[in-house]
Design a protein around this motif. Sequence first.
Motif, PDB file in Angstrom:
ATOM      1  N   UNK A   1      -8.943  -2.639  -9.776  1.00  0.00           N
ATOM      2  CA  UNK A   1      -7.703  -1.866  -9.946  1.00  0.00           C
ATOM      3  C   UNK A   1      -6.562  -2.734 -10.455  1.00  0.00           C
ATOM      4  N   UNK A   2      -6.833  -4.008 -10.618  1.00  0.00           N
ATOM      5  CA  UNK A   2      -5.916  -4.964 -11.269  1.00  0.00           C
ATOM      6  C   UNK A   2      -4.706  -5.301 -10.401  1.00  0.00           C
TER       7      UNK A   2
ATOM      8  N   UNK B   1      -7.317   3.516  -5.341  1.00  0.00           N
ATOM      9  CA  UNK B   1      -7.605   4.602  -6.286  1.00  0.00           C
ATOM     10  C   UNK B   1      -6.310   5.063  -6.942  1.00  0.00           C
ATOM     11  N   UNK B   2      -5.781   4.218  -7.808  1.00  0.00           N
ATOM     12  CA  UNK B   2      -4.596   4.596  -8.581  1.00  0.00           C
ATOM     13  C   UNK B   2      -4.991   5.612  -9.648  1.00  0.00           C
ATOM     14  N   UNK B   3      -3.980   6.199 -10.292  1.00  0.00           N
ATOM     15  CA  UNK B   3      -4.281   7.139 -11.374  1.00  0.00           C
ATOM     16  C   UNK B   3      -5.077   6.425 -12.474  1.00  0.00           C
TER      17      UNK B   3
ATOM     18  N   UNK C   1      -8.752   7.419 -13.955  1.00  0.00           N
ATOM     19  CA  UNK C   1      -9.069   7.593 -15.383  1.00  0.00           C
ATOM     20  C   UNK C   1     -10.315   6.807 -15.761  1.00  0.00           C
TER      21      UNK C   1
ATOM     22  N   UNK D   1       0.853  -1.197   0.000  1.00  0.00           N
ATOM     23  CA  UNK D   1       0.000   0.000   0.000  1.00  0.00           C
ATOM     24  C   UNK D   1       0.892   1.252   0.000  1.00  0.00           C
TER      25      UNK D   1
ATOM     26  N   UNK E   1       1.421   4.279  -9.932  1.00  0.00           N
ATOM     27  CA  UNK E   1       1.131   5.669 -10.301  1.00  0.00           C
ATOM     28  C   UNK E   1       2.286   6.327 -11.051  1.00  0.00           C
TER      29      UNK E   1
ATOM     30  N   UNK F   1      -1.157  -5.642  -9.387  1.00  0.00           N
ATOM     31  CA  UNK F   1      -0.009  -4.847  -9.835  1.00  0.00           C
ATOM     32  C   UNK F   1       1.172  -5.684 -10.301  1.00  0.00           C
TER      33      UNK F   1
ATOM     34  N   UNK G   1      -1.127  13.010  -9.738  1.00  0.00           N
ATOM     35  CA  UNK G   1      -2.363  12.405  -9.227  1.00  0.00           C
ATOM     36  C   UNK G   1      -3.353  13.477  -8.744  1.00  0.00           C
TER      37      UNK G   1
ATOM     38  N   UNK H   1      -7.767   1.024  -0.012  1.00  0.00           N
ATOM     39  CA  UNK H   1      -6.390   1.279   0.409  1.00  0.00           C
ATOM     40  C   UNK H   1      -6.049   2.773   0.310  1.00  0.00           C
ATOM     41  N   UNK H   2      -4.881   3.164   0.861  1.00  0.00           N
ATOM     42  CA  UNK H   2      -4.537   4.593   0.853  1.00  0.00           C
ATOM     43  C   UNK H   2      -4.397   5.147  -0.568  1.00  0.00           C
ATOM     44  N   UNK H   3      -4.500   6.445  -0.666  1.00  0.00           N
ATOM     45  CA  UNK H   3      -4.375   7.112  -1.960  1.00  0.00           C
ATOM     46  C   UNK H   3      -2.945   7.605  -2.147  1.00  0.00           C
TER      47      UNK H   3
ATOM     48  N   UNK I   1       0.021   6.515  -0.583  1.00  0.00           N
ATOM     49  CA  UNK I   1       1.176   5.635  -0.388  1.00  0.00           C
ATOM     50  C   UNK I   1       1.660   5.498   1.045  1.00  0.00           C
TER      51      UNK I   1
END
Lengths: 268, 302
Positions: free
Chosen positions: B293-294, B83-85, B89, A209, A217, B296, B127, B103-105, B107
């Motif tokens: 969000x797939x 909430x990734x970029x 989108x 996280x 990002x 990673x 972002x 989860x956090x926005x 990091x």
Amino acid sequence: MLASQAIAALEHALGEPGQYTYEGLICGDTRAEITGIACCAQPSMAVLKQCVAQGCNLLIADGHPYYTYSPEWGAKNVREIVDDSEVGKAKTAYIEQHKLIIVRFTSAFDKRYPNAAAQALAKACGFTDLHTSADKPFVTSKIRQQSFDNLAKLVAVNTATRGMRVIAKPQLQVSTVAISTGMLSPAGIAAMLEDPAVDAVIGGEVVEWEGGPYFEDVIGSGRKAGLMLTGFASSREPIAQTLADWVSGELQGIAVTALHDPDPIHAV
Amino acid sequence: MSENTMWPISRRQFLVQSLLSGLLLTAPGLAQASPALTARDIVERIKKACAEQGINWSDKSIDTFKVGNPDTVVTGVISTFSATIDVMRQAVAKGANFIISHEPIFYNHMDDTSALKARQDPVYLAKTGFAEANNLVVWRFHDHFHRLTPEPVTTVLYNRLGWDKFPSQGQGFSRSFEHPEVTLKELADIFARQFPSGSVRFVGDPSQKISRVSLTSHSISGVINTFKLSDAGVSAEVREWDSVEYTRDANELGLNKGLVLIAHERGEQFGMKYIVPWLSSIVTELPVTFINSQEPFRTIKV
């Protein structure tokens, strides 16, 4: 030489009194005469057995035998929990039975030699053209342009990493690598990406996280770059030889052995 | 020349691109007309629905607004793991401007942005620039989400794996399931297939026989507890220097324990999909959509 004398000499060489939490003398009686010195990345049970088999009683470890790598992580009572566990008890019994002395200088060593671990990993990866900066815990290297996945496979083979994970598009073309070790934080990743030429970042692991979504990002913001994670153990493993070379240099006349334990992780 | 000589891109560039993408992707009519329901209104309804389940709302929790003005009129609601970029989108493309992220926005657990701001982090600027340009609001739903009944993450996991059909003992992370005998490698394969996941890893002897399994928390104390109950634990993220090393030593000592590691995202993503009907029942005026969000990571096989 007594273990206490060797430890004092090494602490003096680092210019640090070993005030870091979870570091310095971890276990053992330092009044003992040294029978042999070994260095390792992770002081796993397999490494302890090698240490005994090679007649060494002083082990200088990068990791912690009871898994408390850093005070920044985990519950305050981790050591108590581990000590009370089946593995913790068996490991302590083995250490006591063989009168092993285990010492860590990780923070002091990293502070004195900020990119030694990164250099060791970079060399293990097969990179030769290393660029370092005295105050940065990573190194960079220009490489022949190739696909990210091709490079990742090369790194995995050269470092004997079985559980390599990546965040990247497979066909991304890369030609400049930034190499660090251990845990990669968002700030650490950002520092490696300050050089706009860097298109591949190598490290050990990320918090999923923190560094993980940060790198998602990075890509989402348009940076053409990929991240490969060798796993924490694989990333720090090459420092065993670095430590052995350093100890050998400081304690001239005493043979020092580097002990290794392969990547514990399998990928499906 | 490196492809990244234009990165970090300027804030102005990213804003222009972001705004343009928002204008192009938000087709008229996709954003359903709503009776001026704000993000704050929706969160109040969620709090009320939680209270109806007996969940006392803690104002000290991390479940707070992270991005945007809470009084923004909502055009659509997105439920997602992170909430990734890229997720932002996709939300804009769907005409939605309110994202509920597990989860956090930014990091870190507390979404503390001071270090990011201090170093003018280009990813942070990109972002927040995208969010501003597209009038997005992001709210985190983590602590109270895990207190919902039934708990969404474990409910989905057990269902996906078929574990809810197996006899078990205990509760939560102390629940140990009788599993039809498999090897550790086969157990890891099941996870790779069922989720599906391209980044499943494991520690231990691949041929080790497993007949009792447990889910494991992120901590070494969770792993230690699991090994008292089961032959293998499955965790959606651990710290490698403790839990992986502990497992390695357990096997060297002949204890025959396995640890299967799946991505944090794979372990929890589908809990955010599971709550969409519940959210839809709370926000009846607007579409509530799950965005995956797939995963990673993927592993590299050599």
